[in-house]
Design a protein around this motif. Structure first.
Motif, PDB file in Angstrom:
ATOM      1  N   GLY A   1       0.847  -1.189   0.000  1.00 52.70           N
ATOM      2  CA  GLY A   1       0.000   0.000   0.000  1.00 52.70           C
ATOM      3  C   GLY A   1       0.879   1.235   0.000  1.00 52.70           C
ATOM      4  O   GLY A   1       1.863   1.296   0.737  1.00 52.70           O
ATOM      5  N   VAL A   2       0.536   2.197  -0.855  1.00 56.69           N
ATOM      6  CA  VAL A   2       1.359   3.401  -0.962  1.00 56.69           C
ATOM      7  C   VAL A   2       0.520   4.664  -0.829  1.00 56.69           C
ATOM      8  O   VAL A   2      -0.656   4.691  -1.162  1.00 56.69           O
ATOM      9  N   ASP A   3       1.170   5.694  -0.307  1.00 51.67           N
ATOM     10  CA  ASP A   3       0.620   7.045  -0.267  1.00 51.67           C
ATOM     11  C   ASP A   3       1.793   7.986  -0.526  1.00 51.67           C
ATOM     12  O   ASP A   3       2.771   7.571  -1.136  1.00 51.67           O
ATOM     13  N   THR A   4       1.750   9.186  -0.041  1.00 51.74           N
ATOM     14  CA  THR A   4       2.831  10.134  -0.332  1.00 51.74           C
ATOM     15  C   THR A   4       3.897  10.180   0.761  1.00 51.74           C
ATOM     16  O   THR A   4       4.832  10.966   0.663  1.00 51.74           O
ATOM     17  N   SER A   5       3.775   9.348   1.775  1.00 49.70           N
ATOM     18  CA  SER A   5       4.714   9.414   2.897  1.00 49.70           C
ATOM     19  C   SER A   5       6.059   8.765   2.574  1.00 49.70           C
ATOM     20  O   SER A   5       6.161   7.895   1.708  1.00 49.70           O
ATOM     21  N   GLN A   6       7.084   9.179   3.313  1.00 51.82           N
ATOM     22  CA  GLN A   6       8.413   8.581   3.184  1.00 51.82           C
ATOM     23  C   GLN A   6       8.374   7.120   3.627  1.00 51.82           C
ATOM     24  O   GLN A   6       9.052   6.277   3.056  1.00 51.82           O
ATOM     25  N   ALA A   7       7.589   6.821   4.659  1.00 55.74           N
ATOM     26  CA  ALA A   7       7.469   5.436   5.126  1.00 55.74           C
ATOM     27  C   ALA A   7       6.888   4.553   4.026  1.00 55.74           C
ATOM     28  O   ALA A   7       7.320   3.409   3.849  1.00 55.74           O
TER      29      ALA A   7
ATOM     30  N   LEU B   1       8.139 -12.353  -8.262  1.00 59.25           N
ATOM     31  CA  LEU B   1       6.712 -12.086  -8.431  1.00 59.25           C
ATOM     32  C   LEU B   1       6.547 -10.615  -8.761  1.00 59.25           C
ATOM     33  O   LEU B   1       7.352  -9.790  -8.341  1.00 59.25           O
ATOM     34  N   PRO B   2       5.508 -10.245  -9.501  1.00 52.55           N
ATOM     35  CA  PRO B   2       5.281  -8.823  -9.778  1.00 52.55           C
ATOM     36  C   PRO B   2       5.045  -8.042  -8.484  1.00 52.55           C
ATOM     37  O   PRO B   2       4.491  -8.574  -7.527  1.00 52.55           O
ATOM     38  N   LEU B   3       5.477  -6.798  -8.485  1.00 53.23           N
ATOM     39  CA  LEU B   3       5.247  -5.889  -7.366  1.00 53.23           C
ATOM     40  C   LEU B   3       4.046  -5.027  -7.707  1.00 53.23           C
ATOM     41  O   LEU B   3       4.038  -4.333  -8.716  1.00 53.23           O
ATOM     42  N   LYS B   4       3.037  -5.083  -6.859  1.00 55.72           N
ATOM     43  CA  LYS B   4       1.831  -4.283  -7.066  1.00 55.72           C
ATOM     44  C   LYS B   4       1.807  -3.161  -6.042  1.00 55.72           C
ATOM     45  O   LYS B   4       1.821  -3.398  -4.840  1.00 55.72           O
ATOM     46  N   MET B   5       1.809  -1.917  -6.540  1.00 59.69           N
ATOM     47  CA  MET B   5       1.703  -0.739  -5.678  1.00 59.69           C
ATOM     48  C   MET B   5       0.231  -0.326  -5.661  1.00 59.69           C
ATOM     49  O   MET B   5      -0.341   0.004  -6.695  1.00 59.69           O
ATOM     50  N   LEU B   6      -0.384  -0.367  -4.484  1.00 54.78           N
ATOM     51  CA  LEU B   6      -1.814  -0.109  -4.333  1.00 54.78           C
ATOM     52  C   LEU B   6      -2.038   1.209  -3.608  1.00 54.78           C
ATOM     53  O   LEU B   6      -1.502   1.421  -2.514  1.00 54.78           O
ATOM     54  N   HIS B   7      -2.813   2.091  -4.227  1.00 50.28           N
ATOM     55  CA  HIS B   7      -3.214   3.348  -3.580  1.00 50.28           C
ATOM     56  C   HIS B   7      -4.727   3.317  -3.427  1.00 50.28           C
ATOM     57  O   HIS B   7      -5.449   3.074  -4.393  1.00 50.28           O
ATOM     58  N   VAL B   8      -5.200   3.551  -2.204  1.00 48.22           N
ATOM     59  CA  VAL B   8      -6.633   3.537  -1.925  1.00 48.22           C
ATOM     60  C   VAL B   8      -7.086   4.950  -1.599  1.00 48.22           C
ATOM     61  O   VAL B   8      -6.497   5.628  -0.763  1.00 48.22           O
TER      62      VAL B   8
ATOM     63  N   LEU C   1       1.625   8.234  -7.509  1.00 48.83           N
ATOM     64  CA  LEU C   1       1.746   6.795  -7.697  1.00 48.83           C
ATOM     65  C   LEU C   1       2.606   6.486  -8.921  1.00 48.83           C
ATOM     66  O   LEU C   1       3.502   5.635  -8.862  1.00 48.83           O
ATOM     67  N   ALA C   2       2.371   7.196 -10.007  1.00 51.74           N
ATOM     68  CA  ALA C   2       3.164   6.992 -11.228  1.00 51.74           C
ATOM     69  C   ALA C   2       4.633   7.338 -10.989  1.00 51.74           C
ATOM     70  O   ALA C   2       5.530   6.621 -11.445  1.00 51.74           O
ATOM     71  N   GLU C   3       4.895   8.431 -10.268  1.00 56.66           N
ATOM     72  CA  GLU C   3       6.270   8.827  -9.975  1.00 56.66           C
ATOM     73  C   GLU C   3       6.961   7.805  -9.070  1.00 56.66           C
ATOM     74  O   GLU C   3       8.129   7.463  -9.286  1.00 56.66           O
ATOM     75  N   ALA C   4       6.249   7.310  -8.067  1.00 51.13           N
ATOM     76  CA  ALA C   4       6.827   6.308  -7.169  1.00 51.13           C
ATOM     77  C   ALA C   4       7.157   5.033  -7.939  1.00 51.13           C
ATOM     78  O   ALA C   4       8.215   4.430  -7.723  1.00 51.13           O
ATOM     79  N   ALA C   5       6.279   4.628  -8.835  1.00 47.16           N
ATOM     80  CA  ALA C   5       6.528   3.427  -9.645  1.00 47.16           C
ATOM     81  C   ALA C   5       7.732   3.640 -10.555  1.00 47.16           C
ATOM     82  O   ALA C   5       8.582   2.748 -10.695  1.00 47.16           O
ATOM     83  N   ALA C   6       7.835   4.816 -11.151  1.00 50.32           N
ATOM     84  CA  ALA C   6       8.974   5.111 -12.028  1.00 50.32           C
ATOM     85  C   ALA C   6      10.283   5.096 -11.242  1.00 50.32           C
ATOM     86  O   ALA C   6      11.294   4.573 -11.714  1.00 50.32           O
TER      87      ALA C   6
ATOM     88  N   GLY D   1     -12.464   3.320  -2.001  1.00 46.71           N
ATOM     89  CA  GLY D   1     -13.180   2.553  -0.991  1.00 46.71           C
ATOM     90  C   GLY D   1     -12.530   2.687   0.365  1.00 46.71           C
ATOM     91  O   GLY D   1     -11.630   3.498   0.568  1.00 46.71           O
ATOM     92  N   ASP D   2     -12.986   1.867   1.266  1.00 46.29           N
ATOM     93  CA  ASP D   2     -12.435   1.828   2.604  1.00 46.29           C
ATOM     94  C   ASP D   2     -11.030   1.220   2.535  1.00 46.29           C
ATOM     95  O   ASP D   2     -10.868   0.116   2.001  1.00 46.29           O
ATOM     96  N   PRO D   3     -10.009   1.911   3.025  1.00 41.24           N
ATOM     97  CA  PRO D   3      -8.645   1.390   2.928  1.00 41.24           C
ATOM     98  C   PRO D   3      -8.462  -0.001   3.541  1.00 41.24           C
ATOM     99  O   PRO D   3      -7.802  -0.856   2.953  1.00 41.24           O
TER     100      PRO D   3
END
Length: 120
Positions: free
Chosen positions: A8-14, A31-38, A63-68, A86-88
């Protein structure tokens, strides 16, 4: 359905650090890495991802920048991005159905002597 390493990703450094850790884990598990933003639903709106001028442009761009960044710092890692509304907690639970189980100790838990782990 293909299993993934899901973070799960957001804009935080963590969040960025967790994504970086997940990319290293992807290398080990192949395995593929899936970055999920809710995004929680906004009352009174119909479509959360309705067009280029929505308030959700920034999270999509982040999200696009983090993936890049991950693709550049971890060449060869397959990165998939997903944005859901939805609900995180519910979204994370649903994402776990296709995610490879992995555990992660947080720095604060480790320094406090806790043996509990958080799953990502």
């Amino acid at each position: 359905m293909t299993r993934t390493i899901t973070v799960g990703v957001d804009t935080s450094q963590a969040s960025r650090a967790a994504a970086d850790w997940a990319a290293r884990e992807e290398r080990l598990r192949v395995l593929p890495l899936k970055m999920l933003h809710v995004c929680e639903p906004v009352p009174g709106t119909r479509a959360q991802w309705s067009g280029p001028e929505t308030k959700h442009d920034r999270p999509a761009r982040d999200l696009a920048e983090a993936a890049a960044e991950l693709r550049m710092s971890h060449p060869g890692v397959e990165v998939i991005t997903d944005r859901v509304t939805g609900d995180p907690a519910t979204a994370r639970t649903e994402a776990a159905d296709t995610a490879e189980p992995v555990g992660l100790h947080t720095a604060s838990a480790a320094s406090a002597g806790s043996s509990s782990a958080r799953s990502v």
